[in-house]
Scaffold this active site. Sequence first.
Site, PDB file in Angstrom:
ATOM      1  CB  CYS A 173      -1.103  -0.036   1.052  1.00 56.07           C
ATOM      2  SG  CYS A 173      -2.254   1.102   1.026  1.00 56.07           S
ATOM      3  CG  HIS A 193      -3.888  -3.512   2.171  1.00 57.56           C
ATOM      4  ND1 HIS A 193      -3.029  -3.272   3.210  1.00 57.56           N
ATOM      5  CD2 HIS A 193      -4.577  -2.353   1.811  1.00 57.56           C
ATOM      6  CE1 HIS A 193      -3.233  -1.964   3.496  1.00 57.56           C
ATOM      7  NE2 HIS A 193      -3.827  -1.375   2.173  1.00 57.56           N
ATOM      8  CD  GLU A 219      -2.234  -6.533   4.540  1.00 58.65           C
ATOM      9  OE1 GLU A 219      -2.382  -5.469   4.856  1.00 58.65           O
ATOM     10  OE2 GLU A 219      -1.546  -6.497   3.381  1.00 58.65           O
TER      11      GLU A 219
END
Length: 216
Positions: free
Chosen positions: A87, A197, A199
């Site tokens: 990001c 992202h 994750e």
Amino acid sequence: MTTPSGQPTVALLDYGAGNLRSAARALEHVGADVIVTQDALTCIEADGLVVPGVGAYDACMKGLRAVQGPRIIGQRLAGARPVLGICVGLQVMFDRGVEHGINTQGCGEWPGTVDKLVAPVLPHMGWNTVDVAAGSDMFAGLDADTRFYFVHSYGVREWTLQDDEFIAPPKVSWSSHGASRFVAAVENGPLWATQFHPEKSGDAGLQLLTNWVGTF
């Protein structure tokens, strides 16, 4: 640098501007031993370094400089040691960011400017596809219509680095929101970075992180 169990180590740089908990969990899920740290030597010696980032560009750069982040990143890359930006962690790799009238110098690993996306709705929040660069290692094992999770209002809308400056040119992947086409991911030797992202991107994000850890 591996643990007694043989797991690769990943230093997750804690500079006050990252989504550390979910990033650590995702990296642990794909087999890494994660160390959340500000310690420069730990960051340099780990098998991989993750530079997260959430929030304003200027605040992130101030936080990075406070923990010697640009030096750590530069030293790792000089030794061809893997770094992953996420990001704003992608955005700070570029020359500068312009946000709320503030022009901030970035880490300068790539030329380019981070500025506001042109779209009727901001932030760009939610799932979106990526136009993946040919021969990508980052997206190996993923379908072309795979979606990743984005949360941002700013991005890099122009890639200005010339391919003929490299023996192996960087692989740049793109996405779009509103009228803006922006850099979604870059693979440049040991430096990988994503605007989205991984994750927070479910199985697709875990596959991408698996691919990155596999480069160690």
